[in-house]
Enzyme design. Structure first.
Site, PDB file in Angstrom:
ATOM      1  N   LYS A 140       0.743  -1.246  -0.096  1.00  7.62           N
ATOM      2  CA  LYS A 140       0.023  -0.176   0.111  1.00  7.62           C
ATOM      3  C   LYS A 140       0.791   1.152   0.147  1.00  7.62           C
ATOM      4  O   LYS A 140       0.275   2.337  -0.552  1.00  7.62           O
ATOM      5  CB  LYS A 140      -0.903  -0.005   1.232  1.00  7.62           C
ATOM      6  N   SER A 168      -8.732   0.344   6.978  1.00  8.82           N
ATOM      7  CA  SER A 168      -8.693  -0.644   8.180  1.00  8.82           C
ATOM      8  C   SER A 168      -7.399  -0.876   8.441  1.00  8.82           C
ATOM      9  O   SER A 168      -6.939  -1.631   9.616  1.00  8.82           O
ATOM     10  CB  SER A 168      -9.370  -1.875   7.782  1.00  8.82           C
ATOM     11  N   GLU A 202      -9.534 -13.221  -3.802  1.00 10.14           N
ATOM     12  CA  GLU A 202     -10.390 -12.521  -2.942  1.00 10.14           C
ATOM     13  C   GLU A 202     -11.089 -13.629  -1.818  1.00 10.14           C
ATOM     14  O   GLU A 202     -11.191 -14.701  -2.170  1.00 10.14           O
ATOM     15  CB  GLU A 202     -11.483 -11.606  -3.370  1.00 10.14           C
ATOM     16  N   GLY A 237     -16.074 -12.368   0.476  1.00  7.38           N
ATOM     17  CA  GLY A 237     -15.974 -11.241   0.111  1.00  7.38           C
ATOM     18  C   GLY A 237     -15.851 -11.188  -1.402  1.00  7.38           C
ATOM     19  O   GLY A 237     -14.739 -10.458  -1.834  1.00  7.38           O
ATOM     20  N   ASP A 288     -17.183  -9.802  -4.122  1.00 13.32           N
ATOM     21  CA  ASP A 288     -17.928  -8.918  -4.900  1.00 13.32           C
ATOM     22  C   ASP A 288     -17.035  -8.828  -6.292  1.00 13.32           C
ATOM     23  O   ASP A 288     -17.687  -8.365  -7.492  1.00 13.32           O
ATOM     24  CB  ASP A 288     -17.578  -7.178  -4.233  1.00 13.32           C
ATOM     25  N   SER A 314       1.668  -9.856   0.123  1.00 14.34           N
ATOM     26  CA  SER A 314       1.800  -8.585   0.830  1.00 14.34           C
ATOM     27  C   SER A 314       0.500  -8.353   1.298  1.00 14.34           C
ATOM     28  O   SER A 314      -0.662  -8.649   0.839  1.00 14.34           O
ATOM     29  CB  SER A 314       2.268  -7.436   0.023  1.00 14.34           C
TER      30      SER A 314
END
Lengths: 285, 285
Positions: free
Chosen positions: B5, B30, B156, B160, B162, B257
């Site tokens: 990130k 989060s 994913e 979750g 989506d 990661s």
């Protein structure tokens, strides 16, 4: 197999004759040497028998078994593992692979320092964990072959300071089996070979407490994302807690090895330790 | 700061004007995006405010604070973090740094795939974790700039999915906040940008269960000596459990990661998981 011990074991087995390999190898070890010999033996197709203490970490027992070695147990406090191993070797005509007291083991371990220097470039000092002194000895020989000015520092547990005592007295000192979380560093004396190499190469040995090992394990976990077992954290612990003299501003390499520890045991060990954010500011890295 | 990130956050901040930097940045996250923005902001000397859920992992809260950011808390179930963050940005004239829905964030994340290809050489496929899809999108753009034939797989959590649903329907699907141990992958829908990039680059998304994430974390801990948080283990879990189709015999790169997880929480997560030695033999790696 998660520790430098493979290096010495592989180098040792590589130099056995076909006849010696056919008769198999025997080793005694609390863990990483066991795995190192078991893996090297499986790569050479050599039968391996490993004498391990009943309280060896499960993760090390499992791995040794998975590499195909036969395990013979002994009680750490009441029986002599070297006698058991020598007995098995005698019966079978197998070769005993010592954990550190052999030039082939020491030379193999030294390849870790060689690779460190290849990767990191010139260094002023190298810091390594000390059990029997094989890694320290091999590192000194390998490093000084490249640059005789590199200072070699060994780190052992406070309760297992046989090498510190031996260097201070100028002769090998034998201590009781040390109580420490560093199960790979519970040796009771240097060997003639590793003691002589340490003196010849001017190595300095310092100590760290179990709390300092725990903090180093936590630091590596939280900040470096690396799993280190207590024994493997000795060098890092000595640096984090300023136990190595005369290295301020110097270019220092640390050998961090091994990493064989059960995740639940790992959490138990570090749960009571300070987080890196709780260290005094001057110790921040 | 232990996760990819940082790459997007740094690239985003690098492209702000001096005036924008002086007014500061705001982000909601989060955890890892929070730390990434906080660290990038401290490197640029930019004030940072991070909106974080009250149940964010302590290790991520601590690190965000240590990087010098101000933290504003919200309740994950009852309040809207993006509204809170936009409110703060509006009051202060600060710039909102989105977690994934921005070309600068996606481009920064893609440098991970670029470095993977530089280090590993030619690859047939790259497997990455998918939350909002920024890493998958950036990886696809970066990898296809080098070799358009590289297959891009996202992973994913099962609960979750989506992105899986959205790609199947051909339009963005929004789900309820997923319950999963992968706290970094609890996004509820792709963004317009990341969905469009995934379609344009023919990316495939698969899912893994929480048990599979735990086993991958344990595998990395025991066999690779690497600390991976649940979200970071998604790609490795998909490979270990054969969730990625058509890659047998192929040269596959996996982006692993991040690694921001408390040691005690880590042990809780993996304590119930199978050890690598208990996997079915065909899944052994």
């Amino acid at each position: 197999m998660g520790a430098f011990k493979f290096r010495g074991a592989y180098n040792f087995l590589a130099q056995l004759s076909p006849e010696e390999r056919a008769r198999g190898v025997v080793a005694f070890s609390s863990g990483n040497h066991a795995q190192g010999v078991a893996l090297a033996a499986s790569l050479f197709g050599v039968p391996a028998t490993i004498v391990m203490p009943t309280d060896a970490p499960a993760v090390k027992l499992d791995a040794t078994r998975e590499y195909g070695a036969e395990i013979v147990f002994y009680e750490r406090e009441t029986s002599h593992r070297d006698e058991i191993a020598r007995g098995i070797a005698g019966e079978r005509g197998a070769t005993l692979v010592p954990p550190f007291d052999d030039p082939r083991i020491v030379a193999g371990a030294g390849t870790a320092a060689l690779e460190l220097l290849e990767d990191a470039g010139p260094l002023d000092a190298i810091v390594v964990p000390v059990g029997g002194g094989g890694l320290m000895g091999g590192s000194a020989i390998a490093a000084h072959g490249i640059d005789p000015a590199i200072a070699i520092y060994g780190v052992e547990p406070k309760s297992g300071d046989d090498f510190v005592q031996s260097l201070a007295r100028g002769e090998r000192v034998t201590i009781a089996v040390p109580k420490t979380i560093a199960d790979g560093l519970q040796t009771t004396s240097p060997s003639d070979l590793t003691f002589a190499v340490a003196r010849e190469h001017g190595s300095t040995v310092v100590t760290v407490g179990d709390d300092e090992l725990r903090e180093a394990m936590r630091f590596a976990f939280e900040r470096m994302k690396l799993v280190i077992e207590p024994s493997g954290a000795a060098g890092l612990a000595a640096l984090l807690h300023a136990r190595v003299p005369g290295i301020a501003g110097k270019h220092v390499g640390v050998i961090v090895s091994g990493g064989n520890v059960d995740p639940v045991r790992f959490a138990e060990l570090v749960a009571e330790s300070r987080r890196p954010s709780e260290y005094p500011a001057k110790r921040r890295v």
